[in-house]
Scaffold this motif. Structure first.
Motif, PDB file in Angstrom:
ATOM      1  N   GLN A 119       2.608  88.960  47.417  1.00 57.42           N
ATOM      2  CA  GLN A 119       1.696  87.817  47.442  1.00 57.42           C
ATOM      3  C   GLN A 119       0.288  88.265  47.805  1.00 57.42           C
ATOM      4  O   GLN A 119      -0.707  87.785  47.245  1.00 57.42           O
ATOM      5  CB  GLN A 119       2.195  86.776  48.443  1.00 57.42           C
ATOM      6  N   TRP A 120       0.173  89.196  48.744  1.00 59.63           N
ATOM      7  CA  TRP A 120      -1.120  89.754  49.139  1.00 59.63           C
ATOM      8  C   TRP A 120      -1.812  90.383  47.925  1.00 59.63           C
ATOM      9  O   TRP A 120      -2.997  90.140  47.668  1.00 59.63           O
ATOM     10  CB  TRP A 120      -0.900  90.773  50.243  1.00 59.63           C
ATOM     11  N   THR A 121      -1.082  91.194  47.180  1.00 58.98           N
ATOM     12  CA  THR A 121      -1.642  91.847  46.006  1.00 58.98           C
ATOM     13  C   THR A 121      -2.020  90.830  44.933  1.00 58.98           C
ATOM     14  O   THR A 121      -3.074  90.948  44.290  1.00 58.98           O
ATOM     15  CB  THR A 121      -0.642  92.867  45.439  1.00 58.98           C
ATOM     16  N   ALA A 122      -1.181  89.827  44.742  1.00 57.05           N
ATOM     17  CA  ALA A 122      -1.464  88.799  43.734  1.00 57.05           C
ATOM     18  C   ALA A 122      -2.741  88.039  44.080  1.00 57.05           C
ATOM     19  O   ALA A 122      -3.548  87.727  43.183  1.00 57.05           O
ATOM     20  CB  ALA A 122      -0.284  87.839  43.624  1.00 57.05           C
ATOM     21  N   ASP A 123      -2.948  87.730  45.364  1.00 59.13           N
ATOM     22  CA  ASP A 123      -4.166  87.030  45.776  1.00 59.13           C
ATOM     23  C   ASP A 123      -5.402  87.880  45.510  1.00 59.13           C
ATOM     24  O   ASP A 123      -6.422  87.384  45.011  1.00 59.13           O
ATOM     25  CB  ASP A 123      -4.096  86.659  47.260  1.00 59.13           C
TER      26      ASP A 123
END
Length: 218
Positions: free
Chosen positions: A59-63
């Motif tokens: 999720q961190w990378t997607a954001d």
């Protein structure tokens, strides 16, 4: 005429020795089963912790991948407590934008946890400013109107950020307070301090590189 021999039974000492041996074998077997049970529990807890960590970092990378720079807005800002991002929606056919925030604060059980907050979708610059300010209020635990959009992620003892700009890593600074560059950096380094006593503990470093960045491979 010879008398028939009577069958000889166990003596008291032999019975006591047999009972002691069986008790010892039972104790060894119980310890072995207990060890196997604890090992299975530890493996399950570690597997759950790894899965939670992988999901959180995804999720961190997607954001970060979806962060965009719009006119008269900020793409990213870190003030030492909360990281705020302006990111596009997952559906590219709908021109909506979100403000996303990450912070560390106590959970309902009093344990420090990493939290993620996401605003409602918006399309105007005025709505962006409201969501941007609401993210700060949420991180300070003073914005009750921002509740309901945050998600507790994982136990965390601390976290740090660094930016990659001008071919080098440097401390992440607040764009608003220092008048720094508000453009998206070429890279973001995340350092997580996982608390002791958990299935996963210690320092973990995760580097993100902007997909469109042109930086040396080293």
């Amino acid at each position: 005429m010879r008398r028939a021999a009577c069958p000889r039974g166990f003596t008291l000492i032999e019975l006591m020795v047999a009972i002691a041996v069986m008790a010892l074998l039972a104790l060894i077997s119980w310890r072995g089963l207990d060890g196997m049970s604890r090992a299975q529990t530890q493996n399950r807890e570690r597997g759950d912790a790894v899965l939670t960590l992988q999901t959180t970092l995804s999720q961190w990378t997607a954001d970060l991948d979806a962060t965009i720079a719009l006119a008269q807005t900020q793409a990213i800002d870190w003030d030492g407590r909360v990281l705020r991002l302006t990111r596009r929606g997952p559906d590219l056919t709908q021109p909506v934008v979100y403000v996303v925030a990450w912070t560390l604060r106590p959970g309902a059980d009093g344990q420090l946890r990493w939290y993620r907050w996401q605003s409602a979708p918006f399309v105007s610059r005025g709505e962006w400013r409201q969501a941007w300010d609401r993210a700060t209020s949420w991180a300070q635990d003073g914005g009750s109107d921002a509740r309901g959009a945050d998600t507790p992620l994982m136990p965390l003892q601390g976290w740090q950020l660094a930016y990659f700009r001008d071919n080098g890593w440097g401390p992440a600074v607040s764009a608003e307070s220092l008048g720094a560059d508000t453009a998206m950096p070429d890279g973001v380094r995340l350092v997580l301090d996982l608390p002791p006593g958990q299935a996963l503990a210690g320092l973990l470093t995760r580097d993100w590189i902007r997909p469109t960045a042109n930086v040396p491979k080293s």
